[in-house]
Write a protein that holds these residues in place. Structure first.
Motif, PDB file in Angstrom:
ATOM      1  N   PRO A 114      -2.144  -6.614  37.466  1.00 44.03           N
ATOM      2  CA  PRO A 114      -1.425  -5.707  38.069  1.00 44.03           C
ATOM      3  C   PRO A 114      -0.229  -6.278  38.946  1.00 44.03           C
ATOM      4  O   PRO A 114      -0.227  -7.258  39.397  1.00 44.03           O
ATOM      5  N   VAL A 115       0.898  -5.658  38.680  1.00 38.92           N
ATOM      6  CA  VAL A 115       1.963  -6.016  39.550  1.00 38.92           C
ATOM      7  C   VAL A 115       2.265  -4.992  40.640  1.00 38.92           C
ATOM      8  O   VAL A 115       2.411  -3.878  40.488  1.00 38.92           O
ATOM      9  N   GLN A 116       2.330  -5.771  42.061  1.00 38.23           N
ATOM     10  CA  GLN A 116       2.651  -4.784  43.022  1.00 38.23           C
ATOM     11  C   GLN A 116       3.972  -4.211  43.099  1.00 38.23           C
ATOM     12  O   GLN A 116       4.913  -5.125  42.754  1.00 38.23           O
ATOM     13  N   HIS A 117       4.283  -3.001  43.620  1.00 40.63           N
ATOM     14  CA  HIS A 117       5.524  -2.453  43.505  1.00 40.63           C
ATOM     15  C   HIS A 117       5.901  -1.847  44.836  1.00 40.63           C
ATOM     16  O   HIS A 117       5.049  -1.860  45.865  1.00 40.63           O
ATOM     17  N   GLY A 118       7.250  -1.620  45.019  1.00 39.20           N
ATOM     18  CA  GLY A 118       7.538  -1.119  46.189  1.00 39.20           C
ATOM     19  C   GLY A 118       8.174  -1.810  47.325  1.00 39.20           C
ATOM     20  O   GLY A 118       8.897  -2.844  46.935  1.00 39.20           O
ATOM     21  N   PHE A 119       7.918  -1.539  48.644  1.00 33.70           N
ATOM     22  CA  PHE A 119       8.401  -2.524  49.590  1.00 33.70           C
ATOM     23  C   PHE A 119       7.805  -2.849  50.641  1.00 33.70           C
ATOM     24  O   PHE A 119       7.926  -2.653  51.951  1.00 33.70           O
ATOM     25  N   PRO A 120       6.487  -3.407  50.527  1.00 35.52           N
ATOM     26  CA  PRO A 120       5.446  -3.665  51.640  1.00 35.52           C
ATOM     27  C   PRO A 120       5.645  -4.926  52.374  1.00 35.52           C
ATOM     28  O   PRO A 120       5.484  -4.882  53.514  1.00 35.52           O
ATOM     29  N   ALA A 123      12.437 -12.998  35.496  1.00 35.21           N
ATOM     30  CA  ALA A 123      11.124 -13.378  34.903  1.00 35.21           C
ATOM     31  C   ALA A 123      10.254 -12.239  34.910  1.00 35.21           C
ATOM     32  O   ALA A 123       8.888 -12.463  34.474  1.00 35.21           O
ATOM     33  N   TYR A 124      10.423 -11.048  35.470  1.00 33.64           N
ATOM     34  CA  TYR A 124       9.404 -10.010  35.808  1.00 33.64           C
ATOM     35  C   TYR A 124       9.512  -9.275  34.348  1.00 33.64           C
ATOM     36  O   TYR A 124      10.546  -8.755  34.154  1.00 33.64           O
ATOM     37  N   ARG A 125       8.603  -9.100  33.680  1.00 35.27           N
ATOM     38  CA  ARG A 125       8.352  -8.422  32.667  1.00 35.27           C
ATOM     39  C   ARG A 125       7.037  -7.713  32.474  1.00 35.27           C
ATOM     40  O   ARG A 125       5.873  -8.126  33.068  1.00 35.27           O
ATOM     41  N   GLU A 126       7.021  -6.570  32.272  1.00 26.14           N
ATOM     42  CA  GLU A 126       5.698  -5.560  32.345  1.00 26.14           C
ATOM     43  C   GLU A 126       6.005  -4.271  31.148  1.00 26.14           C
ATOM     44  O   GLU A 126       6.672  -3.751  30.925  1.00 26.14           O
ATOM     45  N   ASP A 127       4.670  -4.321  30.457  1.00 30.07           N
ATOM     46  CA  ASP A 127       4.842  -3.163  29.509  1.00 30.07           C
ATOM     47  C   ASP A 127       3.371  -2.850  29.436  1.00 30.07           C
ATOM     48  O   ASP A 127       2.323  -3.084  30.378  1.00 30.07           O
ATOM     49  N   ALA A 128       2.876  -2.080  28.498  1.00 32.13           N
ATOM     50  CA  ALA A 128       1.574  -1.325  28.499  1.00 32.13           C
ATOM     51  C   ALA A 128       0.508  -2.358  28.429  1.00 32.13           C
ATOM     52  O   ALA A 128      -0.647  -1.840  28.767  1.00 32.13           O
ATOM     53  N   VAL A 129       0.562  -3.364  27.822  1.00 32.58           N
ATOM     54  CA  VAL A 129      -0.409  -4.312  27.375  1.00 32.58           C
ATOM     55  C   VAL A 129      -0.404  -5.627  28.368  1.00 32.58           C
ATOM     56  O   VAL A 129      -1.250  -6.562  28.101  1.00 32.58           O
ATOM     57  N   SER A 187       1.917  -8.312  31.394  1.00 33.65           N
ATOM     58  CA  SER A 187       2.733  -8.146  32.720  1.00 33.65           C
ATOM     59  C   SER A 187       3.196  -9.732  33.063  1.00 33.65           C
ATOM     60  O   SER A 187       2.220 -10.565  32.659  1.00 33.65           O
ATOM     61  N   GLN A 188       4.200 -10.094  33.375  1.00 34.93           N
ATOM     62  CA  GLN A 188       4.304 -11.280  34.310  1.00 34.93           C
ATOM     63  C   GLN A 188       5.449 -11.120  35.405  1.00 34.93           C
ATOM     64  O   GLN A 188       6.213 -10.385  35.192  1.00 34.93           O
ATOM     65  N   LYS A 189       5.069 -11.618  36.446  1.00 33.68           N
ATOM     66  CA  LYS A 189       5.896 -11.801  37.581  1.00 33.68           C
ATOM     67  C   LYS A 189       5.738 -13.030  38.455  1.00 33.68           C
ATOM     68  O   LYS A 189       4.812 -13.652  38.529  1.00 33.68           O
ATOM     69  N   LEU A 190       6.859 -13.616  38.956  1.00 39.24           N
ATOM     70  CA  LEU A 190       6.872 -14.746  39.762  1.00 39.24           C
ATOM     71  C   LEU A 190       7.352 -14.348  41.109  1.00 39.24           C
ATOM     72  O   LEU A 190       8.073 -13.428  41.378  1.00 39.24           O
TER      73      LEU A 190
END
Length: 293
Positions: free
Chosen positions: A6-12, A157-163, A165-168
């Motif tokens: 899972p990739v965290q989103h928002g502005f924490p 480098a952030y990529r995410e789909d239904a199956v 994900s990648q985030k650096l």
């Protein structure tokens, strides 16, 4: 490095990001920040599958060293199995050993992003600029990497789909977008033309919306109707209004009422008298602000 998870989103981490921008300006000065007006060009870090892995990685590392003005630094890049995307040994120099995750042997297009973060570590190490604790220090590094022109690679480098994900990096995609937007507003730059990741566009758009919101907070003249109305209410109840909020009122010993608020560019707090329309200049980043106090 989020890889399939899972990739965290928002502005924490927003408070730390803003503190990092202030710390960067305080350490470098406005004039030095301006010397980074040119971002890393996509062609300079391009890496195709037919390139020699080690020679290509050294070439990209050299480009990052050049971008961060570290002419005497020599990076030796290797690959190994590890949890994180990369790691750098912060010794005295001038040689620095950087290890990249084995994943990059087959995901070479993102080697530039990983090296951007690690070379920024070297840059901050030499500046003597650090935050207390590893998480905050990593957020500082991501923020500096992005604001000084190399971090668009990390967002791309952030990529995410239904199956998958990648985030650096340690910032969320939206936080990368926010810092990138701050840079874009300063240098009148459009980094979105370099994106290859569809998700990067969305994150950058959300970051830009928040960066624009910073420019419309009262007592800035560009504040919207609702913000102006709230500010007028708080001013009537000053100096107790909005403690710890986006603006704070206080009174001088002679009774003069003043309001303090963060500069929308570097987030250093500015304190001006409450007397209607005022033009203020941030002493740190030199931004001229039109205020209605």
């Amino acid at each position: 490095m989020a890889n399939g998870g899972p990739v965290q989103h928002g502005f924490p981490h927003l408070e730390t990001v803003r503190a990092a921008l202030t710390a960067l300006y305080r350490r470098l000065s406005y004039d030095t920040v301006l010397t980074f007006s040119t971002s890393v060009a996509p062609a300079d870090v391009a890496f195709c599958d037919t390139d020699d892995l080690h020679l290509g990685a050294q070439r990209v590392a050299h480009e990052m060293v050049r971008h961060f003005r570290l002419p005497d630094a020599r990076l030796i890049v290797g690959f190994r199995e590890m949890t994180h995307a990369a790691n750098v040994e912060l010794a005295a120099g001038p040689e620095y050993f950087v290890e990249l995750n084995d994943r990059f042997r087959t995901h070479r297009r993102d080697i530039g992003a990983a090296l951007a973060h690690e070379v920024a570590h070297v840059y901050l190490h030499r500046l003597g600029l650090a935050f207390r604790g590893t998480p905050d220090n990593e957020i500082l590094t991501d923020t500096v990497t992005t604001y000084l022109g190399a971090g668009w690679l990390l967002l791309d480098a952030y990529r995410e789909d239904a199956v998958s994900s990648q985030k650096l990096g340690y910032l969320t995609p939206e936080e990368f977008g926010y810092v990138l937007a701050k840079r874009a507003l300063l240098f009148q730059e459009d980094p979105s033309v370099w994106f290859t990741s569809p998700q990067a566009y969305t994150a950058y758009g959300k970051g830009m919306a928040l960066a624009r919101q910073d420019e419309r907070q009262p007592p800035l003249s560009a504040a919207g109707w609702a913000g102006r109305r709230r500010y007028a209410h708080d001013r009537r109840h000053a100096p107790a209004g909005q403690p710890g909020g986006p603006y704070e009122f206080s009174a001088d010993s002679d009774g003069t009422l003043r309001v303090s608020f963060p500069c929308p560019t570097c987030h250093q707090r500015i304190r001006v008298p409450v007397r209607g329309r005022v033009r203020a200049r941030c002493g740190l980043c030199r931004t001229v602000l039109e205020c209605d106090t």
